[in-house]
Design a protein around this motif. Structure first.
Motif, PDB file in Angstrom:
ATOM      1  N   ALA A 188     135.075  49.016 -84.872  1.00 25.81           N
ATOM      2  CA  ALA A 188     134.979  49.814 -86.095  1.00 25.81           C
ATOM      3  C   ALA A 188     135.694  49.156 -87.265  1.00 25.81           C
ATOM      4  O   ALA A 188     135.513  49.559 -88.415  1.00 25.81           O
ATOM      5  CB  ALA A 188     135.551  51.213 -85.861  1.00 25.81           C
ATOM      6  N   GLY A 189     136.481  48.127 -86.985  1.00 20.87           N
ATOM      7  CA  GLY A 189     137.130  47.390 -88.050  1.00 20.87           C
ATOM      8  C   GLY A 189     136.151  46.727 -88.999  1.00 20.87           C
ATOM      9  O   GLY A 189     136.534  46.320 -90.108  1.00 20.87           O
ATOM     10  N   ARG A 190     134.891  46.649 -88.586  1.00 23.29           N
ATOM     11  CA  ARG A 190     133.853  46.102 -89.465  1.00 23.29           C
ATOM     12  C   ARG A 190     133.770  46.887 -90.777  1.00 23.29           C
ATOM     13  O   ARG A 190     133.410  46.330 -91.825  1.00 23.29           O
ATOM     14  CB  ARG A 190     132.498  46.163 -88.749  1.00 23.29           C
ATOM     15  N   ALA A 191     134.127  48.165 -90.734  1.00 21.51           N
ATOM     16  CA  ALA A 191     133.999  49.028 -91.906  1.00 21.51           C
ATOM     17  C   ALA A 191     134.990  48.678 -93.011  1.00 21.51           C
ATOM     18  O   ALA A 191     134.828  49.124 -94.147  1.00 21.51           O
ATOM     19  CB  ALA A 191     134.191  50.491 -91.501  1.00 21.51           C
ATOM     20  N   TYR A 192     136.022  47.894 -92.683  1.00 28.05           N
ATOM     21  CA  TYR A 192     136.984  47.544 -93.735  1.00 28.05           C
ATOM     22  C   TYR A 192     137.303  46.047 -93.756  1.00 28.05           C
ATOM     23  O   TYR A 192     138.392  45.625 -94.132  1.00 28.05           O
ATOM     24  CB  TYR A 192     138.258  48.402 -93.637  1.00 28.05           C
ATOM     25  N   GLN A 193     136.321  45.267 -93.349  1.00 27.84           N
ATOM     26  CA  GLN A 193     136.402  43.827 -93.512  1.00 27.84           C
ATOM     27  C   GLN A 193     136.101  43.465 -94.972  1.00 27.84           C
ATOM     28  O   GLN A 193     135.634  44.305 -95.744  1.00 27.84           O
ATOM     29  CB  GLN A 193     135.411  43.120 -92.581  1.00 27.84           C
ATOM     30  N   PRO A 194     136.340  42.204 -95.364  1.00 31.61           N
ATOM     31  CA  PRO A 194     135.986  41.784 -96.726  1.00 31.61           C
ATOM     32  C   PRO A 194     134.517  42.072 -97.036  1.00 31.61           C
ATOM     33  O   PRO A 194     133.645  41.935 -96.191  1.00 31.61           O
ATOM     34  CB  PRO A 194     136.261  40.274 -96.695  1.00 31.61           C
TER      35      PRO A 194
END
Length: 221
Positions: A188-194
């Motif tokens: 879910a960290g994809r949601a706050y990647q660059p």
């Protein structure tokens, strides 16, 4: 495998760049004991640590890894310099980002459908990786912290496949002056990647939850 401590006292930071030292200063302000390590020996970095992060202790990587919580803040292209055995059993915050337009393309990340933190987790299989502190500027980290309940308190997301690790890091984020919002599993960290809206600007907890929820929805066809 080592169990996570119930109360954090010491923070080990791997990397003495702008992000790592900003986290160190904020952690010192929050009352933690902070140990900083780089690829160099403790004696080689002791003076710069004393100047840039007064109150922190320059140590070797092994001693930094003895802290209650570790922050991985090395340049992403150097992630393979991390010792998987040294970090085994630890909870570690991954603050690194893969940002090709800024840092250039890296083969390990460019062709892989996983998020950068999932790749780091695969490289450090015995470490409880938590993705956070990657979507706030190092200057902002030291300036935007607020007391719990403040109406303008900023939120930071965190993601991990380990619930205990998330709880530990959530407490740390709260002490730093931010509301911790659980994004879910490490993917879910994809949601706050660059390149995401979360990465690009500040949000309170309600806004952060809404953005994280929106990120779970399938893209329109």
């Amino acid at each position: 495998m080592t169990t996570a401590p119930t109360e954090l006292r010491t923070i080990g930071i791997l990397g003495a760049g702008r992000v790592g030292t900003a986290v160190a200063r904020q952690a010192l302000k929050a009352g933690y004991e902070v140990k900083i390590a780089t690829a160099k020996s403790a004696s080689e970095i002791s003076l710069i640590v004393e100047i840039i992060t007064p109150g922190a202790i320059a140590v070797d990587a092994a001693e930094a890894a003895s802290a209650d919580l570790v922050v991985i803040a090395v340049p992403l292209h150097k992630y393979r310099t991390l010792d998987p055995e040294l970090l085994a059993g630890l909870t570690a915050i991954d603050v690194m980002n893969y940002w090709a337009p800024i840092d250039g393309e890296l083969d390990d990340f460019e062709g892989d459908p996983r998020t950068s933190s999932e790749i780091i987790q695969a490289y450090l299989p015995e470490t409880r990786i938590v993705k956070s502190l990657n979507h706030i500027g190092y200057h902002d980290l030291e300036e935007d912290g607020r007391e719990p309940g403040s109406p303008d308190r900023r939120a930071l997301a965190l993601a991990s496949d380990d619930e205990e690790a998330k709880a530990l890091v959530a407490g740390f984020i709260d002490r730093l002056g931010y509301d911790a919002v659980d994004a879910g599993p490490l993917s879910a960290g994809r949601a706050y990647q660059p390149g995401t809206e979360i990465f690009a600007s500040a949000h309170n907890a309600e806004q952060m939850r809404a953005l994280l929820e929106a990120a779970k929805q399938p893209a329109p066809s």
